[in-house]
Each structure stands twice: as C-alpha cells, then as structure tokens.
Design a protein around this motif. Structure first.
Motif, PDB file in Angstrom:
ATOM      1  N   LEU A  19       0.787  -1.366   0.048  1.00  0.00           N
ATOM      2  CA  LEU A  19      -0.035   0.175   0.002  1.00  0.00           C
ATOM      3  C   LEU A  19       0.819   1.227  -0.041  1.00  0.00           C
ATOM      4  CD1 LEU A  19      -2.624  -1.260   2.496  1.00  0.00           C
ATOM      5  CD2 LEU A  19      -3.125  -0.813   0.232  1.00  0.00           C
ATOM      6  N   TYR A  22       1.872   3.071  -3.098  1.00  0.00           N
ATOM      7  CA  TYR A  22       0.980   3.817  -3.752  1.00  0.00           C
ATOM      8  C   TYR A  22       0.771   5.366  -2.763  1.00  0.00           C
ATOM      9  CZ  TYR A  22      -0.875   0.652  -7.042  1.00  0.00           C
ATOM     10  OH  TYR A  22      -0.973   0.096  -8.299  1.00  0.00           O
ATOM     11  N   GLY A  31      -4.730   5.061  -6.067  1.00  0.00           N
ATOM     12  CA  GLY A  31      -5.147   3.569  -6.521  1.00  0.00           C
ATOM     13  C   GLY A  31      -6.110   3.704  -7.550  1.00  0.00           C
ATOM     14  N   GLU A  51     -10.677   3.692   0.323  1.00  0.00           N
ATOM     15  CA  GLU A  51      -8.930   3.244   0.469  1.00  0.00           C
ATOM     16  C   GLU A  51      -8.486   3.917   1.774  1.00  0.00           C
ATOM     17  OE1 GLU A  51      -4.795   2.739  -1.473  1.00  0.00           O
ATOM     18  OE2 GLU A  51      -6.567   3.538  -2.762  1.00  0.00           O
ATOM     19  N   GLY A 332       0.941  -7.317  -2.391  1.00  0.00           N
ATOM     20  CA  GLY A 332      -0.636  -7.093  -2.454  1.00  0.00           C
ATOM     21  C   GLY A 332      -1.128  -8.568  -2.597  1.00  0.00           C
ATOM     22  N   PRO A 365      -5.576  -1.475  -5.009  1.00  0.00           N
ATOM     23  CA  PRO A 365      -5.146  -1.015  -3.815  1.00  0.00           C
ATOM     24  C   PRO A 365      -6.387  -0.911  -2.671  1.00  0.00           C
ATOM     25  CG  PRO A 365      -4.004  -0.048  -5.362  1.00  0.00           C
ATOM     26  CD  PRO A 365      -5.106  -0.862  -5.911  1.00  0.00           C
TER      27      PRO A 365
END
Length: 452
Positions: A19, A22, A31, A51, A332, A365
């Motif tokens: 994460l 990003y 994302g 998010e 991820g 994300p």
C-alpha cells in the motif's frame, strides 16, 4: 473470540509495504479501481475514502498495538489529507465516488467521517487544534450534506447520493451506506454530546431493521441492498451493513440488534464455497461470481467486530488462509476470482469463469486496504520486528500480461473483449494518460448517447 493461530505479522507487514507504494508525500493513498460489474476508474488514480479510511483505521490499530510513533504520524498525515478533500461549500468530500467521480456518495462521505473521528481516540494533547478541525469537518459534512441533502425525514434514511446516475429514475436508500452513516453519527455524538445525532442514528437503525431477512434457509440474516432492490443480497454489502448495527448495539444493547448481528454473521459464513464468500443472491438466483479475494477483508472485519462484542467464534480461520494464498510477491493480494463470468454482467465473447483475466490477478489497492484494516487488528507487539522482503510482480497468461514494480503498474490484455486494456500507471501520479479499457470506453460512449 478466536485468536488466529498462524503468523499474521508477516502478511500484514507485506500488505502495508504494498500500500505504501501508492502513498504520496502528503499522505494520500492513490489507487486504480476495478469494481464488480466491470466498473473501473483507471486514468485518475487519486485517493478515495474507501481506501483512505481503511488505511487510517489500520494505522490506528498498529499504533495502539505497537506504540510506534511512525504509525501515528502516517495516520495523522492521511487524516489531514482527508480533511483537505472537503473543499466544497456544499459540504461534501471530493473523490468520494470510488469507481465513478460523478458521485459524492453517502457511504464514502460517511467512511471519511468515521476515519477522522476514529483518529480522535489516539490524538495527542499537542494536536488539540487538529481535534477541533476534525470535529468541525465531520460536523460540516454531516450537517450540510448528509443530513442537509441526503436525509429523508419521512423514510428515516439517506438516499444514495445527490444524483444517482446509475438509477436516476429511482430514489434508492441503501442499507449498508446508511449503516456506515449511523457509525459516523454516533462517533460525532460521542464528541459533541448533541442528542440530535444519536436520535437520527436510532431512526436510521429502525429503518435498517426493516431490511433484514428472517426466513428459513441460507438467506436467514441477509440484509437487502436497498428499498428498491429488497431481494438483492450482496455479501460484502450485507457485511458492511453490520457496521452501524454494531456501533448502536455497543451503546443500547438492543436484543433485536444482537439477533441481527448473530444471524447475519452466520449467514455470511454459510454463503460460501470452498473457503470463498459467494458474491450475491439476486431475485431468487445465485450470482456466485466474482468472489472478492482482498475485498473479503470487509466481511472478515465486520464479523470480527461481532465476535468481539458477543465473545463468540463465527468465521473459521480457513477463510483467511484461503485469501492469503493469493498474496503476491510485492505484498498485494489479488482482487477477484472468476471475474470473467455471466453473473458479472459478461454474457458473451469468451466469457468463461474459468478464464483468469487481469482484473482477477492484479491487486487493487482499495480492496487491499480493506484486508489490511482487518489484519491490523490481529498483529502483536512484535510486529515491527518482522522485516519481510518484497519484490516485483509479473504474470504472463494466455489472456494478459501484467507487471508491477514499486513505481509502476502495467497491463496489456486483448482477450476477452470485456477485459481488453492497455495500462501504464505511475503510482504517485494522479492522472495517467495510458489507461485504456475497452469496456470503460464503450460505457462512456453509451453514457454520452443517453445524455444527448
């Protein structure tokens, strides 16, 4: 309440590292978005409360467990970023539409408020001024937009958004969205002692009760998506509808809410196959696919809350084990399984659930943030001692090519047509010109024709 028996620190740390690829210097978590029904946002990869709020919640959990100041600082910076998104005189947050920037929807505004107000639980004395700003921001959003524009005092619920572009001919009151709004109202009540917020939250809870199904069979405890889709049950949204129910139960210990919490949690566990949560049950028909993988963190998180409140075990840890099997080299977790299916509104041109498409494999994300928030609840004090190594992702299949580094995300796909795409994203850049999706392009043409 079950304690997870295997190592959670390592996959959680890997997920946070993913994460952070990003994360921008000002605390925004960018994302791209792939949602169900082929809905996508690819060119603009700005932050969104879906998010942002989950990451803030996860960072708060890590700070509470480890005491590491780094997590406090990162959460604070992301909170300040979210506050800056309330840039409109009408009181709603920018970038609060998830897959569609035309919206500033009830659920995303409510998530933003919940994350801001939750930060107050750990805020330090030296940040007293920020505390005032947080309360002022949430109050402005709730008073001026959510209550001022979206709340219907006759229905005792809020509508979807200012304009519902998906069903403009209907006024939809969505259960899961209203439930998250209940949480925001109750948190604001905690810090203002204004009974108005508690009373309205209670009114909405009574409306949500009317959306719960009690009947024999697998749907017992399911929660209708909305007033206009009252036989439409989507697992991740049924789970999210537990949010405000749990918050209200913690305050009033209403036995009717306890019954819902238990029945809904049991429904979610039974509504599964081989360790994956089924997608939906619509008007009497199963829509098994797509399975949410990373996004199933929503279900785990909400049922985890029920488990803690009622002090019972509900979801076997095998569900989490199945999800973590999809954690990739960069930390991820893949987004979906069987995205290329008829129940995902794909009806022809090579649409077979067994065909893996890039939307399945790649880690979105925003969905990963939901899993991170859940996992962050279960790490221990040795979390910071874990030093995992992550690398780059690369996948070459019969239908797509995908690669991902710390800086870039790339996809080339030509089959099936619904998944045809050419994407190259700079993760720290808000807008990326090379982000073509055939399906999204075709939808935009249809929208322009309808507007004319």
């Amino acid at each position: 309440m079950r304690k997870i028996s295997f190592d959670v620190n390592t996959p959680t740390k890997k997920l946070l590292m993913f994460l952070d690829t990003y994360r921008t210097e000002n605390g925004a978590y960018y994302g791209w978005v792939v949602h169900r029904y082929n809905l996508k946002r690819l060119h603009y990869i700005h932050d969104t409360p879906w998010e942002q709020s989950a990451v803030i919640g996860g960072l708060i959990n890590l700070y509470n467990i480890t005491g590491n100041e780094e997590y406090y600082s990162k959460a604070k910076q992301s909170v300040e970023l979210q506050i800056s998104r309330l840039a409109n005189s009408d009181g709603y947050y920018n970038y609060a539409g998830f897959e569609d920037d035309r919206f500033s929807s009830l659920v995303h505004n409510s998530m933003a408020d919940c994350s801001l107000l939750s930060f107050l639980e750990i805020i330090k004395k030296e940040d007293e001024n920020l505390k005032k700003i947080i309360i002022k921001t949430a109050k402005k959003n709730i008073d001026e937009y959510l209550l001022g524009e979206l709340y219907d005092s006759k229905v005792k619920a809020c509508k979807f958004s200012r304009i519902d572009y998906y069903t403009p001919e209907k006024t939809r009151y969505v259960a899961n969205m209203n439930s998250v709004f209940v949480s925001a109202l109750l948190l604001l009540f905690d810090y203002t002692n204004d009974n108005k917020y508690y009373e309205i939250a209670n009114e909405i809870i009574e409306w949500i009760k009317s959306q719960v199904i009690f009947e024999d069979g697998i749907l017992n405890g399911a929660i209708s998506y909305s007033n206009t889709e009252n036989r439409w049950f989507v697992s991740i949204y049924t789970a999210l509808a537990l949010d405000g129910i749990c918050e209200m139960y913690k305050r009033n210990h209403d036995q009717a809410l306890q019954k819902i919490m238990y029945a809904t949690s049991k429904h979610l566990v039974s509504f599964s196959e081989n360790g994956y949560f089924l997608h939906a049950h619509v008007d009497g028909n199963f829509q098994k696919y797509p399975f949410f993988v990373a996004g199933a963190g929503i279900i785990l998180k909400e049922v985890d809350t029920v488990e803690k409140i009622l002090n019972i075990d509900i979801i076997p840890e095998e569900f989490l084990k199945m999800i973590l099997k999809h954690q990739l080299n960069n930390g991820g977790v893949s987004s979906f399984l069987h995205y290329n299916s008829k129940s995902n509104y794909r009806n022809k041109f090579g649409c077979k659930p067994s065909t893996m498409v890039w939307e399945d494999y790649t880690p979105c994300p925003a969905w990963n943030a939901q899993l991170f928030e859940y996992l962050s609840r279960h790490v221990d004090k040795s979390f910071d001692k874990v030093k995992p190594r992550i690398g780059n992702n690369r996948k070459v299949s019969k239908t797509f090519y995908y690669s991902e580094t710390k800086a870039h995300f790339n996809v080339v796909s030509i089959w099936p047509p619904y998944s045809a795409a050419l994407i190259r994203l700079n993760k720290k850049k808000n807008y990326n010109a090379i982000a073509f999706s055939f399906d999204r392009w075709f939808r935009s043409i249809q929208e322009k024709i309808r507007e004319k």
